[in-house]
Design an enzyme around this catalytic site. Structure first.
Site, short mmCIF file in Angstrom:
data_model
loop_
_atom_site.label_atom_id
_atom_site.label_comp_id
_atom_site.label_asym_id
_atom_site.label_seq_id
_atom_site.Cartn_x
_atom_site.Cartn_y
_atom_site.Cartn_z
N GLY A 258 5.21 -6.89 25.20
CA GLY A 258 4.47 -7.81 24.15
C GLY A 258 2.98 -8.02 24.86
O GLY A 258 2.60 -7.14 25.61
N HIS A 259 2.25 -8.60 24.06
CA HIS A 259 0.75 -8.64 24.37
C HIS A 259 0.36 -9.09 25.59
O HIS A 259 1.05 -9.99 26.21
CB HIS A 259 -0.09 -9.45 23.15
CG HIS A 259 0.48 -10.65 23.12
ND1 HIS A 259 0.46 -11.49 21.79
CD2 HIS A 259 0.89 -11.87 23.86
CE1 HIS A 259 0.70 -12.75 21.97
NE2 HIS A 259 1.09 -12.89 23.36
N ASN A 260 -0.62 -8.61 26.24
CA ASN A 260 -1.24 -8.92 27.61
C ASN A 260 -0.14 -8.63 28.71
O ASN A 260 -0.72 -9.19 29.89
CB ASN A 260 -1.48 -10.50 27.74
CG ASN A 260 -2.46 -11.11 26.63
OD1 ASN A 260 -3.29 -10.27 25.87
ND2 ASN A 260 -2.44 -12.45 26.19
#
Length: 354
Positions: A258-260
């Site tokens: 996922g993001h980050n």
């Protein structure tokens, strides 16, 4: 129809050369001049193959093997082998030794080659005039390379791959067929197997008066040197910081990142793992298949997560956790044992709640 041979055998190595390569010992009575040009399982090996024995479950195969050379781990150093076997090698770590032999005998299997068998840029590829490709880049048919992309020498871009505007790809990379890259920076010697998707926006929404409202994702994906990512895995770009995969990390097929998310160096992430946004995976972590990692948690350096586990809180460095929810392995095993004992008592008492 002749049999398909995807990795042809070369001149091979003498047993003595293999021993030198792997630091293995040649057992007395072995023919150190015997030449080996292939690797195989015990049950399928022939007289020019080397096979490994490191598990008692395969003792029957060892007794019937036709391998020319047997590689034994040290704990089986005195194990008898059929007389037809020309040589026996004993290694401190048979698995590592066998891998080194395979790399030497079949170097073409280390990284994907061009599907079309070409070493040029296909006229059927679309390359924007502002893209910069160093000498020695291979681009296969129907690949699309967008504006201001930069690709280093020795890199192969597979058929149908899409490299969106501004991406940077280092040298000696392998971008597999059907890969999609956007908002991504890749180091050197990165391998993306077919179907990898990296740089698409992450899953981010807030609840508004008219329902779910999208939040922008303006970060990047940064993939450092020597990372390998398996087929059909996905890596979302960061929302307000970069999604980072550290050098030397190996990611299996069908993994979602996922993001980050920040993944450290030399991590191992097995198939069908899902890592939620803003999680931090420190150096040397190993995560077993089909496990899930919750968002915003940290898994400490050197920790190991058992397969089919659910990590919903921080994991200390060098810890071994497993279960749902994940906890220290000793606690998990103790709970599993207790539940089994309670179920056994219930059955012996004649109770049946079904």
């Amino acid at each position: 129809m002749p049999p398909a041979v995807f990795f042809p055998r070369g001149a091979g190595l003498a047993v003595g050369e293999i021993a030198e390569l792997t630091q293995a010992e040649i057992r007395e009575g072995s023919d150190d001049a015997c030449r080996i040009d292939g690797i195989a399982s015990l049950s399928e090996a022939n007289r020019t193959d080397i096979a490994m024995f490191d598990n008692v479950r395969y003792e029957a195969d060892l007794d019937t093997t036709h391998a020319g050379c047997i590689l034994l781990s040290r704990r089986y150093a005195t194990r008898s082998v059929p007389q037809r076997v020309a040589a026996v090698l004993v290694a401190p770590d048979a698995g590592k030794a066998f891998a080194a032999i395979g790399r030497t005998l079949f170097p073409a299997a280390l990284a994907p080659e061009a599907v079309a068998g070409t070493d040029t840029i296909s006229v059927k590829a679309h390359i924007d005039e502002t893209a910069h490709l160093e000498d020695g880049v291979v681009v296969e048919p129907f690949a699309v390379i967008g504006p201001n992309v930069a690709i280093g020498r020795g890199t192969i871009v597979g058929a149908g791959a899409q490299i969106a505007a501004g991406c940077r790809i280092g040298r000696d990379c392998r971008i597999g067929a059907g890969v999609s890259l956007s908002h991504s920076l890749l180091g050197n010697r990165v391998i993306l197997h077919p179907g990898v998707k990296a740089g698409q926006d992450g899953f981010g929404y807030v609840v508004g008066p008219k329902g779910l409202e999208k939040t922008v994702q303006i970060g990047r994906v940064v993939i450092q040197d020597d990372v390998e990512i398996g087929a059909n895995s996905t890596i979302d770009r960061g929302a307000v910081r970069d999604t980072i995969i550290g050098e030397g990390t190996k990611i299996d097929n069908q993994v979602q990142i996922g993001h980050n998310v920040v993944i450290g160096r030399s991590c191992v992430i097995v198939s069908q793992v899902g890592i939620s946004g803003s999680a931090t995976i420190e150096d040397g972590v190993m995560i077993g298949g089909q496990s899930g990692v919750n968002g915003h948690v940290t898994i400490g350096a050197g920790a190991q997560i058992a397969a089919v586990s659910s990590v919903n809180g921080d994991v200390p460095a060098r810890a071994r956790w497993g279960g749902v929810p994940a906890k220290p392995v000793r606690d998990w095993f103790r709970e599993v044992t207790l539940l089994a004992e309670l179920a056994k008592k219930r059955r012996s008492s004649g109770r049946n709640d079904e």
